[in-house]
Motif scaffolding. Structure first.
Motif, PDB file in Angstrom:
ATOM      1  N   SER A  10       0.805  -1.234   0.000  1.00 56.99           N
ATOM      2  CA  SER A  10       0.000   0.000   0.000  1.00 56.99           C
ATOM      3  C   SER A  10       0.831   1.274   0.000  1.00 56.99           C
ATOM      4  CB  SER A  10      -0.930   0.000   1.217  1.00 56.99           C
ATOM      5  OG  SER A  10      -0.173  -0.071   2.410  1.00 56.99           O
ATOM      6  N   ARG A  11       2.074   1.183   0.443  1.00 57.33           N
ATOM      7  CA  ARG A  11       2.907   2.390   0.557  1.00 57.33           C
ATOM      8  C   ARG A  11       4.333   2.054   0.093  1.00 57.33           C
ATOM      9  NH1 ARG A  11       4.112   3.938   5.376  1.00 57.33           N
ATOM     10  NH2 ARG A  11       3.371   2.156   6.584  1.00 57.33           N
ATOM     11  N   ILE A  13       7.897   1.229  -1.370  1.00 57.31           N
ATOM     12  CA  ILE A  13       8.418   0.456  -2.499  1.00 57.31           C
ATOM     13  C   ILE A  13       7.333  -0.464  -3.076  1.00 57.31           C
ATOM     14  CG2 ILE A  13      10.106  -1.311  -3.158  1.00 57.31           C
ATOM     15  CD1 ILE A  13      11.918  -0.076  -0.863  1.00 57.31           C
ATOM     16  N   ALA A  34      -2.518  -2.027   8.276  1.00 52.59           N
ATOM     17  CA  ALA A  34      -3.587  -1.315   8.979  1.00 52.59           C
ATOM     18  C   ALA A  34      -4.096  -0.070   8.264  1.00 52.59           C
ATOM     19  CB  ALA A  34      -3.093  -0.928  10.377  1.00 52.59           C
ATOM     20  N   GLU A  35      -3.257   0.575   7.465  1.00 58.17           N
ATOM     21  CA  GLU A  35      -3.633   1.899   6.943  1.00 58.17           C
ATOM     22  C   GLU A  35      -4.512   1.778   5.701  1.00 58.17           C
ATOM     23  OE1 GLU A  35      -0.696   4.973   6.748  1.00 58.17           O
ATOM     24  OE2 GLU A  35       0.389   4.183   8.462  1.00 58.17           O
ATOM     25  N   ASP A  59      -1.912  -9.029   8.335  1.00 57.51           N
ATOM     26  CA  ASP A  59      -0.650  -8.904   9.066  1.00 57.51           C
ATOM     27  C   ASP A  59       0.188 -10.139   8.769  1.00 57.51           C
ATOM     28  OD1 ASP A  59       1.419  -8.802  10.976  1.00 57.51           O
ATOM     29  OD2 ASP A  59       0.147  -7.660  12.351  1.00 57.51           O
ATOM     30  N   VAL A  60       1.367  -9.942   8.177  1.00 59.49           N
ATOM     31  CA  VAL A  60       2.167 -11.102   7.768  1.00 59.49           C
ATOM     32  C   VAL A  60       2.677 -11.920   8.958  1.00 59.49           C
ATOM     33  CG1 VAL A  60       2.873 -10.178   5.518  1.00 59.49           C
ATOM     34  CG2 VAL A  60       4.292  -9.719   7.543  1.00 59.49           C
ATOM     35  N   ASN A  86       7.569  -8.369   0.301  1.00 56.35           N
ATOM     36  CA  ASN A  86       8.022  -6.987   0.474  1.00 56.35           C
ATOM     37  C   ASN A  86       7.796  -6.412   1.869  1.00 56.35           C
ATOM     38  OD1 ASN A  86       8.712  -4.196  -0.678  1.00 56.35           O
ATOM     39  ND2 ASN A  86       6.613  -3.905   0.091  1.00 56.35           N
ATOM     40  N   ASN A 140      12.352  -8.597  -0.809  1.00 59.86           N
ATOM     41  CA  ASN A 140      12.953  -7.311  -0.493  1.00 59.86           C
ATOM     42  C   ASN A 140      13.878  -7.484   0.708  1.00 59.86           C
ATOM     43  OD1 ASN A 140      13.602  -4.607  -0.417  1.00 59.86           O
ATOM     44  ND2 ASN A 140      11.516  -3.963  -0.894  1.00 59.86           N
ATOM     45  N   TYR A 156      17.112  -5.618  12.696  1.00 61.83           N
ATOM     46  CA  TYR A 156      16.572  -5.475  11.326  1.00 61.83           C
ATOM     47  C   TYR A 156      17.577  -6.000  10.309  1.00 61.83           C
ATOM     48  CZ  TYR A 156      15.470  -3.038   6.933  1.00 61.83           C
ATOM     49  OH  TYR A 156      15.222  -2.729   5.613  1.00 61.83           O
ATOM     50  N   LYS A 160      17.444  -9.216   7.425  1.00 58.61           N
ATOM     51  CA  LYS A 160      17.720  -9.112   5.992  1.00 58.61           C
ATOM     52  C   LYS A 160      18.822 -10.096   5.583  1.00 58.61           C
ATOM     53  CE  LYS A 160      14.474  -6.171   5.302  1.00 58.61           C
ATOM     54  NZ  LYS A 160      13.271  -6.552   4.534  1.00 58.61           N
ATOM     55  N   ILE A 189      16.578   4.392   0.995  1.00 57.01           N
ATOM     56  CA  ILE A 189      15.486   4.747   0.073  1.00 57.01           C
ATOM     57  C   ILE A 189      14.511   5.670   0.807  1.00 57.01           C
ATOM     58  CG2 ILE A 189      13.718   3.840  -1.464  1.00 57.01           C
ATOM     59  CD1 ILE A 189      16.664   2.899  -2.090  1.00 57.01           C
ATOM     60  N   THR A 191      11.457   6.591   1.908  1.00 53.07           N
ATOM     61  CA  THR A 191      10.070   6.183   2.157  1.00 53.07           C
ATOM     62  C   THR A 191       9.734   6.488   3.614  1.00 53.07           C
ATOM     63  OG1 THR A 191      10.506   3.951   2.996  1.00 53.07           O
ATOM     64  CG2 THR A 191      10.414   4.207   0.592  1.00 53.07           C
TER      65      THR A 191
HETATM   66  P1  NAP Z   1       7.056   1.548   4.104  1.00 49.67           P
HETATM   67  O1  NAP Z   1       7.014   2.738   3.217  1.00 49.67           O
HETATM   68  O2  NAP Z   1       7.079   1.741   5.591  1.00 49.67           O
HETATM   69  O3  NAP Z   1       5.809   0.610   3.708  1.00 49.67           O
HETATM   70  C1  NAP Z   1       5.647  -0.591   4.410  1.00 49.67           C
HETATM   71  C2  NAP Z   1       4.477  -1.372   3.861  1.00 49.67           C
HETATM   72  O4  NAP Z   1       4.434  -2.641   4.547  1.00 49.67           O
HETATM   73  C3  NAP Z   1       3.125  -0.734   4.105  1.00 49.67           C
HETATM   74  O5  NAP Z   1       2.261  -1.096   3.048  1.00 49.67           O
HETATM   75  C4  NAP Z   1       2.680  -1.378   5.421  1.00 49.67           C
HETATM   76  O6  NAP Z   1       1.266  -1.393   5.617  1.00 49.67           O
HETATM   77  C5  NAP Z   1       3.196  -2.787   5.209  1.00 49.67           C
HETATM   78  N1  NAP Z   1       3.398  -3.535   6.461  1.00 49.67           N
HETATM   79  C6  NAP Z   1       4.096  -3.178   7.553  1.00 49.67           C
HETATM   80  N2  NAP Z   1       4.022  -4.135   8.499  1.00 49.67           N
HETATM   81  C7  NAP Z   1       3.250  -5.118   7.976  1.00 49.67           C
HETATM   82  C8  NAP Z   1       2.754  -6.359   8.439  1.00 49.67           C
HETATM   83  N3  NAP Z   1       3.057  -6.816   9.675  1.00 49.67           N
HETATM   84  N4  NAP Z   1       1.949  -7.092   7.631  1.00 49.67           N
HETATM   85  C9  NAP Z   1       1.628  -6.664   6.396  1.00 49.67           C
HETATM   86  N5  NAP Z   1       2.054  -5.493   5.873  1.00 49.67           N
HETATM   87  C10 NAP Z   1       2.839  -4.737   6.663  1.00 49.67           C
HETATM   88  O7  NAP Z   1       8.311   0.615   3.787  1.00 49.67           O
HETATM   89  P2  NAP Z   1       9.315   0.562   2.514  1.00 49.67           P
HETATM   90  O8  NAP Z   1      10.429   1.485   2.762  1.00 49.67           O
HETATM   91  O9  NAP Z   1       8.543   0.622   1.259  1.00 49.67           O
HETATM   92  O10 NAP Z   1       9.916  -0.908   2.720  1.00 49.67           O
HETATM   93  C11 NAP Z   1       9.454  -2.033   1.983  1.00 49.67           C
HETATM   94  C12 NAP Z   1      10.520  -3.120   2.109  1.00 49.67           C
HETATM   95  O11 NAP Z   1      11.742  -2.608   1.621  1.00 49.67           O
HETATM   96  C13 NAP Z   1      10.782  -3.601   3.545  1.00 49.67           C
HETATM   97  O12 NAP Z   1      10.951  -4.995   3.568  1.00 49.67           O
HETATM   98  C14 NAP Z   1      12.073  -2.887   3.893  1.00 49.67           C
HETATM   99  O13 NAP Z   1      12.810  -3.592   4.870  1.00 49.67           O
HETATM  100  C15 NAP Z   1      12.769  -2.881   2.555  1.00 49.67           C
HETATM  101  N6  NAP Z   1      13.833  -1.874   2.489  1.00 49.67           N
HETATM  102  C16 NAP Z   1      13.553  -0.549   2.584  1.00 49.67           C
HETATM  103  C17 NAP Z   1      14.612   0.378   2.576  1.00 49.67           C
HETATM  104  C18 NAP Z   1      14.378   1.853   2.712  1.00 49.67           C
HETATM  105  O14 NAP Z   1      15.352   2.604   2.924  1.00 49.67           O
HETATM  106  N7  NAP Z   1      13.149   2.340   2.621  1.00 49.67           N
HETATM  107  C19 NAP Z   1      15.913  -0.076   2.445  1.00 49.67           C
HETATM  108  C20 NAP Z   1      16.162  -1.438   2.341  1.00 49.67           C
HETATM  109  C21 NAP Z   1      15.112  -2.327   2.354  1.00 49.67           C
HETATM  110  P3  NAP Z   1       0.524  -0.178   6.443  1.00 49.67           P
HETATM  111  O15 NAP Z   1       0.464   0.993   5.490  1.00 49.67           O
HETATM  112  O16 NAP Z   1      -0.835  -0.705   6.768  1.00 49.67           O
HETATM  113  O17 NAP Z   1       1.386   0.113   7.633  1.00 49.67           O
END
Ligand code: NAP
Length: 247
Positions: A10-11, A13, A34-35, A59-60, A86, A140, A156, A160, A189, A191
């Protein structure tokens, strides 16, 4: 065109992956925690692109919820041929000596258990020995798996590391089933995930320290994930692709 499933779609990546895959003609199923407002907005965008969409709070960390989500995808759109593993979280920046058990369990259950259960449900539907048509799984991970995230979130980073191992092992295990398994390792990234770590503008602070001179965008990671999921990457499996600007 193949049905694509994205956890945490939903949000961030995941959202960019959903839009890119929809633009390429895939029907999209995505989960979120949740959102609902963000999920509803994305679902409307996907429909506006002319694709079918199935969105469900799931919720995963909850095995039964993940199974119900995949069963819902099967019923609404058909069996998936692409699954993006993801969903992931960070916990507030801290040193390991100050971690609570609750914090560590939350990160491990979301990022490791959630990914394993998601990958399992994907394999059950794609494996040729189970009547599936094969497919592509993209996980991811994070460049943190090799950098360790000291002073921020080693827990964290360790989850990974588990994603890298999952990718390598599962890719070999299911190659003969017509399933490719790859991972991206994003760097910094921009986000909302950094808000969970207690520093919403972390990407701005660290951007200039990255060899390429800036943080990355969700779109830049999504483009790599979508490529790995596509037939253009038909001979790529077990790969860990850094999308980290040289970090
Ligand atoms: P984000 O913007 O915080 O989005 C997270 C997404 O995951 C949202 O859709 C959220 O849903 C959902 N989520 C969170 N907890 C969950 C759960 N327990 N069950 C189901 N869905 C859940 O995160 P992002 O930055 O896009 O990250 C996505 C992936 O990329 C993650 O695995 C992260 O570790 C990886 N990553 C990110 C970065 C970075 O710098 N951003 C770097 C390396 C790797 P809600 O909207 O309902 O909360």
């Amino acid at each position: 065109m193949t049905v694509a499933v994205i956890t945490g779609g939903s949000r961030g990546i995941g959202r960019e992956c959903a839009l890119l895959l929809a633009a390429r003609g895939h029907d999209i199923a995505f989960s979120y925690r949740a959102e609902k407002a963000a999920a509803d907005a994305l679902a409307a965008e996907i429909e506006a692109l002319g694709r079918r969409v199935f969105a469900q709070a799931c919720d995963v960390r909850d095995e039964a919820a993940v199974i119900a989500f995949f069963d819902g995808v099967d019923a609404a759109l058909g069996r998936p041929g692409i699954v993006l593993v993801n969903a992931g979280i960070v916990a507030p920046q801290a040193r390991l000596a100050d971690y609570s058990a609750e914090r560590m369990r939350s990160v491990f259950e979301t990022n490791i258990f959630g990914a394993f259960v998601t990958a399992r449900e994907a394999v059950r539907r794609m494996a040729k020995s189970r009547g599936g048509a094969g497919g592509a799984i993209v996980i991811n991970s994070s460049k943190a798996s090799v950098l360790g995230a000291p002073g921020e979130y080693i827990d964290y980073a360790a989850t990974k590391g588990a994603m890298d191992t999952l990718t390598i092992g599962l890719a070999k295990e299911v190659a003969g089933e017509g399933i490719r398994v790859n991972a991206v390792r994003p760097g910094i990234i921009d986000t909302d995930i950094h808000t969970l770590g207690g520093e919403p503008r972390r990407a701005d602070r660290l951007g200039p320290t990255i060899p390429i001179g800036r943080s990355g965008t969700a779109r830049e990671v999504a483009q790599t994930m979508v490529w790995l999921a596509s037939d253009e990457a038909s001979y790529v499996t077990g790969a860990l692709v850094d999308v980290a600007g040289g970090r």
